[in-house]
Each structure stands twice: as structure tokens, then as C-alpha cells.
Design a protein around this motif. Structure first.
Motif, PDB file in Angstrom:
ATOM      1  N   HIS A  87       0.841  -1.198   0.000  1.00 55.17           N
ATOM      2  CA  HIS A  87       0.000   0.000   0.000  1.00 55.17           C
ATOM      3  C   HIS A  87       0.881   1.254   0.000  1.00 55.17           C
ATOM      4  O   HIS A  87       0.591   2.223  -0.713  1.00 55.17           O
ATOM      5  CB  HIS A  87      -0.931  -0.008   1.217  1.00 55.17           C
ATOM      6  N   HIS A  88       1.935   1.235   0.783  1.00 53.59           N
ATOM      7  CA  HIS A  88       2.837   2.385   0.861  1.00 53.59           C
ATOM      8  C   HIS A  88       3.455   2.688  -0.501  1.00 53.59           C
ATOM      9  O   HIS A  88       3.512   3.850  -0.914  1.00 53.59           O
ATOM     10  CB  HIS A  88       3.931   2.114   1.899  1.00 53.59           C
ATOM     11  N   ILE A  89       3.890   1.663  -1.207  1.00 52.49           N
ATOM     12  CA  ILE A  89       4.467   1.882  -2.535  1.00 52.49           C
ATOM     13  C   ILE A  89       3.416   2.476  -3.475  1.00 52.49           C
ATOM     14  O   ILE A  89       3.651   3.485  -4.138  1.00 52.49           O
ATOM     15  CB  ILE A  89       5.016   0.574  -3.141  1.00 52.49           C
ATOM     16  N   LEU A  90       2.259   1.841  -3.514  1.00 52.40           N
ATOM     17  CA  LEU A  90       1.233   2.245  -4.482  1.00 52.40           C
ATOM     18  C   LEU A  90       0.610   3.607  -4.183  1.00 52.40           C
ATOM     19  O   LEU A  90       0.287   4.359  -5.094  1.00 52.40           O
ATOM     20  CB  LEU A  90       0.139   1.183  -4.551  1.00 52.40           C
ATOM     21  N   GLU A  91       0.418   3.901  -2.898  1.00 50.04           N
ATOM     22  CA  GLU A  91      -0.300   5.116  -2.525  1.00 50.04           C
ATOM     23  C   GLU A  91       0.610   6.294  -2.178  1.00 50.04           C
ATOM     24  O   GLU A  91       0.194   7.438  -2.295  1.00 50.04           O
ATOM     25  CB  GLU A  91      -1.222   4.840  -1.333  1.00 50.04           C
ATOM     26  N   THR A  92       1.825   6.022  -1.738  1.00 49.13           N
ATOM     27  CA  THR A  92       2.688   7.102  -1.263  1.00 49.13           C
ATOM     28  C   THR A  92       3.934   7.252  -2.129  1.00 49.13           C
ATOM     29  O   THR A  92       4.215   8.345  -2.618  1.00 49.13           O
ATOM     30  CB  THR A  92       3.078   6.853   0.212  1.00 49.13           C
ATOM     31  N   ASP A  93       4.661   6.174  -2.332  1.00 49.94           N
ATOM     32  CA  ASP A  93       5.921   6.265  -3.070  1.00 49.94           C
ATOM     33  C   ASP A  93       5.718   6.644  -4.532  1.00 49.94           C
ATOM     34  O   ASP A  93       6.530   7.374  -5.101  1.00 49.94           O
ATOM     35  CB  ASP A  93       6.697   4.958  -2.985  1.00 49.94           C
ATOM     36  N   LYS A  94       4.663   6.174  -5.130  1.00 49.78           N
ATOM     37  CA  LYS A  94       4.426   6.523  -6.532  1.00 49.78           C
ATOM     38  C   LYS A  94       4.229   8.026  -6.699  1.00 49.78           C
ATOM     39  O   LYS A  94       4.540   8.586  -7.744  1.00 49.78           O
ATOM     40  CB  LYS A  94       3.249   5.736  -7.088  1.00 49.78           C
ATOM     41  N   LYS A  95       3.759   8.682  -5.639  1.00 45.68           N
ATOM     42  CA  LYS A  95       3.580  10.147  -5.707  1.00 45.68           C
ATOM     43  C   LYS A  95       4.920  10.852  -5.857  1.00 45.68           C
ATOM     44  O   LYS A  95       5.033  11.814  -6.597  1.00 45.68           O
ATOM     45  CB  LYS A  95       2.863  10.653  -4.455  1.00 45.68           C
ATOM     46  N   TYR A  96       5.953  10.384  -5.137  1.00 48.35           N
ATOM     47  CA  TYR A  96       7.228  11.072  -5.291  1.00 48.35           C
ATOM     48  C   TYR A  96       7.826  10.795  -6.658  1.00 48.35           C
ATOM     49  O   TYR A  96       8.558  11.623  -7.192  1.00 48.35           O
ATOM     50  CB  TYR A  96       8.203  10.801  -4.141  1.00 48.35           C
ATOM     51  N   GLY A  97       7.511   9.643  -7.237  1.00 44.49           N
ATOM     52  CA  GLY A  97       7.964   9.383  -8.601  1.00 44.49           C
ATOM     53  C   GLY A  97       7.404  10.428  -9.559  1.00 44.49           C
ATOM     54  O   GLY A  97       8.139  11.005 -10.364  1.00 44.49           O
ATOM     55  N   SER A  98       6.128  10.705  -9.430  1.00 46.55           N
ATOM     56  CA  SER A  98       5.484  11.725 -10.271  1.00 46.55           C
ATOM     57  C   SER A  98       6.070  13.106  -9.981  1.00 46.55           C
ATOM     58  O   SER A  98       6.343  13.879 -10.902  1.00 46.55           O
ATOM     59  CB  SER A  98       3.983  11.743 -10.022  1.00 46.55           C
ATOM     60  N   TYR A  99       6.264  13.401  -8.706  1.00 46.76           N
ATOM     61  CA  TYR A  99       6.814  14.702  -8.308  1.00 46.76           C
ATOM     62  C   TYR A  99       8.214  14.895  -8.908  1.00 46.76           C
ATOM     63  O   TYR A  99       8.502  15.950  -9.478  1.00 46.76           O
ATOM     64  CB  TYR A  99       6.868  14.795  -6.781  1.00 46.76           C
ATOM     65  N   LEU A 100       9.062  13.900  -8.783  1.00 44.36           N
ATOM     66  CA  LEU A 100      10.430  14.035  -9.286  1.00 44.36           C
ATOM     67  C   LEU A 100      10.475  14.145 -10.808  1.00 44.36           C
ATOM     68  O   LEU A 100      11.304  14.869 -11.352  1.00 44.36           O
ATOM     69  CB  LEU A 100      11.292  12.871  -8.792  1.00 44.36           C
ATOM     70  N   LYS A 101       9.568  13.476 -11.487  1.00 44.00           N
ATOM     71  CA  LYS A 101       9.494  13.622 -12.946  1.00 44.00           C
ATOM     72  C   LYS A 101       9.107  15.044 -13.322  1.00 44.00           C
ATOM     73  O   LYS A 101       9.636  15.617 -14.266  1.00 44.00           O
ATOM     74  CB  LYS A 101       8.488  12.628 -13.523  1.00 44.00           C
ATOM     75  N   GLU A 102       8.174  15.620 -12.564  1.00 45.05           N
ATOM     76  CA  GLU A 102       7.720  16.992 -12.843  1.00 45.05           C
ATOM     77  C   GLU A 102       8.828  18.000 -12.622  1.00 45.05           C
ATOM     78  O   GLU A 102       8.981  18.923 -13.410  1.00 45.05           O
ATOM     79  CB  GLU A 102       6.523  17.354 -11.959  1.00 45.05           C
ATOM     80  N   ILE A 103       9.594  17.869 -11.544  1.00 45.05           N
ATOM     81  CA  ILE A 103      10.625  18.879 -11.291  1.00 45.05           C
ATOM     82  C   ILE A 103      11.819  18.752 -12.236  1.00 45.05           C
ATOM     83  O   ILE A 103      12.596  19.692 -12.378  1.00 45.05           O
ATOM     84  CB  ILE A 103      11.106  18.887  -9.818  1.00 45.05           C
ATOM     85  N   LYS A 104      11.947  17.612 -12.900  1.00 45.52           N
ATOM     86  CA  LYS A 104      13.027  17.452 -13.892  1.00 45.52           C
ATOM     87  C   LYS A 104      12.707  18.146 -15.203  1.00 45.52           C
ATOM     88  O   LYS A 104      13.587  18.403 -15.997  1.00 45.52           O
ATOM     89  CB  LYS A 104      13.288  15.964 -14.158  1.00 45.52           C
ATOM     90  N   LYS A 105      11.433  18.450 -15.432  1.00 46.96           N
ATOM     91  CA  LYS A 105      11.011  19.073 -16.699  1.00 46.96           C
ATOM     92  C   LYS A 105      11.509  20.506 -16.813  1.00 46.96           C
ATOM     93  O   LYS A 105      11.754  21.220 -15.964  1.00 46.96           O
ATOM     94  CB  LYS A 105       9.493  19.043 -16.839  1.00 46.96           C
TER      95      LYS A 105
END
Length: 134
Positions: A116-134
Motif C-alpha cells: 500500500h505504501h508503494i502504491l499510494e505514497t511512493d508513486k507520488k514522489y515518482g510523479s513529483y520528481l518527474k515533474e521537477i526534472k522538466k
């Protein structure tokens, strides 16, 4: 119980963290083999220590990543990590005080929490880090 298998749906998009998660899945699978019966104190102790040591390492790495990138989810992640680490420490403590088994329910809780932690919480930082790299 069935083996805890990695699926591409669990990927955060951050390769290093995904490697960490895959390794933790491996350790959970090894710990699962000790669940629900007396598999020998040394085997259970080794499994608990392995999970505890790896999760400390992983959480420290993940928290550092979130901190240095300015993730707004850092405090929430830290709180969740602390909770999970406490659950592992309590399991280790119970075991060291003579409870020589890991109940199935305890293992299921640990496995489900992590998933649950991976799917609900960790995936959010993946999206966040992709956005700040743009």
C-alpha cells in the motif's frame, strides 16, 4: 500464502528506489517462509534482522532523496516510515522475548502495509520528481 511478486505497476519511476523495493520484496518472501510455525529460531531471527536492516537503509535513502529534492511529502513519508520501522522493531522485540513464531496475520500486515505504501505514497514522489526534472 503466495509469493510476494514484483509487478511493473509498483514502479515509482525512480530506478534506484524501485531496485530497493524489489530487494525488500525478496526479503519479505524469505521471511514469509518462516511464518505460521516454528521454523527454527535462527532462521526467523535472521529473517527479521534482514528485513529490519534493509528497511532502515531503504527508508534513509528514500527520505534523503525526498529531502534534497524538496518534496512536499517528506514529513508524511518520514512519519509512515517511522511507523513501519516501529512495527518491525516490535516484532523483533517479541521474538527476542521468547515468541518464536511470526503469526500469519503479522506477516500479512507487513506485506500489505509495504505494498500500500508503494502504491499510494511512493508513486507520488515518482510523479513529483518527474515533474521537477522538466
Amino acid at each position: 500464502m503466495s509469493t510476494f511478486e514484483w509487478k511493473t505497476d509498483f514502479c515509482t519511476g525512480i530506478e534506484e528506489m524501485d531496485k530497493h523495493h524489489k530487494m525488500f520484496f525478496k526479503y519479505l518472501n524469505e521471511l514469509e517462509k518462516t511464518v505460521g510455525g516454528n521454523k527454527g529460531g535462527e532462521v526467523i531471527d535472521r529473517g527479521i534482522k534482514q528485513v529490519e536492516n534493509y528497511i532502515k537503509y531503504h527508508f534513509a535513502e528514500e527520505e534523503n532523496l525526498l529531502k534534497v529534492t524538496g518534496s512536499p511529502d517528506y514529513a508524511y513519508q518520514k512519519k509512515q516510515h517511522d511507523f513501519f520501522a516501529l512495527q518491525i522493531a516490535e516484532l523483533k522485540d517479541r521474538f527476542s522475548k521468547g515468541d518464536q513464531t511470526i503469526p500469519v496475520s503479522t506477516f500479512v500486515f507487513l506485506r500489505d502495509w509495504f505494498l500500500h505504501h508503494i502504491l499510494e505514497t511512493d508513486k507520488k514522489y515518482g510523479s513529483y520528481l518527474k515533474e521537477i526534472k522538466k
